[in-house]
Design an enzyme around this catalytic site. Structure first.
Site, short mmCIF file in Angstrom:
data_model
loop_
_atom_site.label_atom_id
_atom_site.label_comp_id
_atom_site.label_asym_id
_atom_site.label_seq_id
_atom_site.Cartn_x
_atom_site.Cartn_y
_atom_site.Cartn_z
N GLY A 36 0.79 -1.23 0.00
CA GLY A 36 0.00 0.00 0.00
C GLY A 36 0.82 1.27 0.00
O GLY A 36 0.30 2.34 0.28
N ARG A 96 2.59 -1.59 -6.14
CA ARG A 96 2.69 -0.35 -6.91
C ARG A 96 4.06 0.31 -6.80
O ARG A 96 4.61 0.77 -7.79
CB ARG A 96 1.63 0.63 -6.38
CG ARG A 96 1.48 1.92 -7.15
CD ARG A 96 0.62 2.92 -6.36
NE ARG A 96 -0.52 2.27 -5.76
CZ ARG A 96 -1.71 2.13 -6.33
NH1 ARG A 96 -1.92 2.63 -7.51
NH2 ARG A 96 -2.69 1.50 -5.70
N CYS A 103 -16.44 3.60 -25.99
CA CYS A 103 -17.78 4.15 -26.15
C CYS A 103 -18.41 4.52 -24.81
O CYS A 103 -19.46 3.99 -24.45
CB CYS A 103 -18.65 3.14 -26.88
SG CYS A 103 -17.96 2.75 -28.48
N GLU A 104 -17.72 5.38 -24.08
CA GLU A 104 -18.26 5.90 -22.82
C GLU A 104 -17.73 7.29 -22.63
O GLU A 104 -16.53 7.52 -22.82
CB GLU A 104 -17.79 5.05 -21.63
CG GLU A 104 -18.70 3.91 -21.36
CD GLU A 104 -18.49 3.29 -19.99
OE1 GLU A 104 -18.24 4.01 -19.02
OE2 GLU A 104 -18.60 2.07 -19.94
C1 LIG Z 1 -2.96 -5.14 -3.25
C2 LIG Z 1 -2.20 -5.79 -2.16
C3 LIG Z 1 -0.86 -5.48 -1.95
C4 LIG Z 1 -0.11 -4.45 -2.75
O1 LIG Z 1 -0.66 -3.17 -2.66
P1 LIG Z 1 0.11 -1.94 -3.33
O2 LIG Z 1 -0.77 -0.78 -3.06
O3 LIG Z 1 0.25 -2.22 -4.76
O4 LIG Z 1 1.43 -1.85 -2.64
C5 LIG Z 1 -0.19 -6.16 -0.96
N1 LIG Z 1 -0.81 -7.09 -0.21
C6 LIG Z 1 -2.11 -7.41 -0.37
C7 LIG Z 1 -2.73 -8.44 0.47
C8 LIG Z 1 -2.85 -6.76 -1.35
O5 LIG Z 1 -4.13 -7.07 -1.51
#
Ligand SMILES: *Cc1c(COP(=O)(O)O)cnc(C)c1O
Length: 447
Positions: A262, A307, A374-375
């Site tokens: 995250g 990410r 098409c949106e």
């Molecule tokens: C989506 C997810 C991640 C990675 O999240 P990022 O925002 O891409 O770092 C890690 N662990 C779990 C369990 C996830 O669902």
């Protein structure tokens, strides 16, 4: 499939546009073109067609290394759902990371390309029988249990005499994340088991009664695009509290803690980014003090960035098909859109596209970059500055396109998905080919 394209001589012209969110290798040539990984984006577009996704291999590898440096004692596990192809699995494997998957598809691709299954973690709030069977057949390291029924379902699939390492996904009750659709740390969403209402504790006792399941730790994932350290520190405190209760109730000391991913990246210059080294320090300190207070050994950490490993390493390259001026709006329509990047439509994410391939002396004007679907909601970037003379045939590049674009891509309007091209040290090679009309026809087998 490696061909050399002459590298562009390094010359970052003074006063060049802000390229801070682009891969570190990015170099403008002074005539409007940009090189990434030593390869001209104009040449990539000519050779592979558009739309095309460019992935800077060194950027991916350097990001993996930065995580190892920040968390030298942790398992760093790349979240494959951000983007996965065979090459990506190889890079991550060579850099010593693990892999976090959520489906039999991600799992098969990784293992059949040589990824060591013991370094794989399987997640999912609703794993199908096929997901679980594939995980057991291929021998994944850890399976993260996300609900009560999963305990017996999984246990029933494990051959007598063998054991599977599992973790439990708990909801630590920490609100964090960039958008409601990606906030997963609180009790009002589908993932994990609540500590507050006791369902985490209940599932933990059920797992401990299953001889074929070896509970190795707790897992949480708070959400996505988190730029602050505090949610992670709070999560550590709550999870260590739960580790202590498990020890008190069951006499079991769990050796692992997984804090999920995250970590925020910037999609536009100036946006907040998670300082990975700073978070690592805060998490380490909190872990040491909470564990000391609870008289627990410090568990081994796992972190799962997705990410932050691949997002900033990708650039999406489109060709402008039409420019339409209606009243106060100028719409610049490109040859991709919500089928290769659904994120603006899903989460309202803002991007910073730019013209590449020619230098324009025209004043910037505010335009809306739209896709070909098409949106009316097929908008890639609303109200962004592009040169006033932008015209059909121009190339538009969208940086920070490596994560959650192609992994979420659709077939909308039966538009084939774009290819992925790796660039490194002046050469470009095709990793994933463009989806063709033949591909689309071939799945459609009935009349
Ligand atoms: C989506 C997810 C991640 C990675 O999240 P990022 O925002 O891409 O770092 C890690 N662990 C779990 C369990 C996830 O669902």
């Amino acid at each position: 499939m490696t061909t050399s394209i002459a590298p562009i001589a390094p010359q970052r012209s003074p006063g060049a546009d802000d390229l801070s969110i682009w891969p570190a290798s990015t170099l403008p040539d002074g005539h409007g073109d940009i090189a990434v990984g030593g390869v001209s984006l104009t040449e990539v577009a000519e050779r592979f067609g558009t739309p095309v996704y460019v992935l800077d291999e060194d950027e991916v590898r350097n990001r993996c290394r930065a995580y190892h440096r920040a968390f030298p004692d942790a398992d760093v596990v790349y979240a494959a759902k951000a983007f996965l192809c065979r090459a990506m699995a190889h890079w991550v494997e060579e850099e010593g990371l693990g892999l976090d998957v959520c489906s039999a598809g991600e799992l098969e691709l990784a293992v059949t390309t040589g990824f060591p299954p013991e370094r794989i973690v399987l997640h999912g709030n609703a794993k199908s029988p096929q997901d679980l069977q594939t995980a057991l057949r291929l021998g994944v390291g850890r399976i993260v249990i996300d609900s009560a029924p999963e305990v017996v379902r999984l246990a029933a699939l494990i051959p007598a005499g063998s054991r599977q390492q599992v973790m439990v996904r708990v909801v630590p009750g920490v609100a964090a994340g960039g958008h409601a659709a990606v906030r997963t740390g609180t009790d009002d969403q589908k993932f994990g088991l609540s500590i507050t209402d006791g369902s985490a504790q209940h599932v933990i006792s059920r797992i401990l009664r299953q001889p074929s399941l070896e509970l190795v730790g707790l897992h949480c994932h708070l959400g996505s695009q988190i730029a602050a350290a505090k949610p992670y520190v709070l999560a550590v405190r709550r999870l260590v509290g739960l580790l202590a209760r498990i020890r008190d109730v069951h006499g079991v000391t769990l050796p692992q803690l997984d804090l999920g991913g995250g970590h925020a990246v910037a999609y536009r210059p100036g946006e907040e980014v998670l300082d990975v080294a700073a978070v690592a320090g805060r998490v380490r300190d909190e872990l040491a003090s909470s564990c000391a207070a609870a008289d627990l050994p410090v568990p081994r950490l796992t972190i799962e960035p997705g990410r932050a490993i691949v997002g900033p390493a990708g650039v999406a390259l489109y060709r402008v098909l039409t420019v339409k001026r209606t009243g106060e709006h100028t719409f610049v329509a490109v040859d991709g859109g919500m089928s290769d990047n659904p994120r603006p439509a899903l989460y309202g994410v803002r991007y910073a596209p730019r013209l590449v391939g020619r230098r324009s002396a025209a004043e910037p004007s505010r335009v809306t970059v739209v896709g070909r679907h098409c949106e009316a909601g097929d908008v890639l970037a609303a109200d962004v500055p592009l040169p006033g003379d932008i015209r059909p045939g121009d190339l538009v590049a969208v940086p920070v396109a490596g994560a959650y674009h192609l992994s979420m891509a659709s077939h909308y309007n039966l538009v084939g998905r774009p290819p992925v091209v790796a660039v490194t040290e002046g050469s470009a090679r095709l990793l994933v080919r463009r989806e063709t009309l033949a591909d689309i026809r071939s799945r459609d087998v009935g009349l």
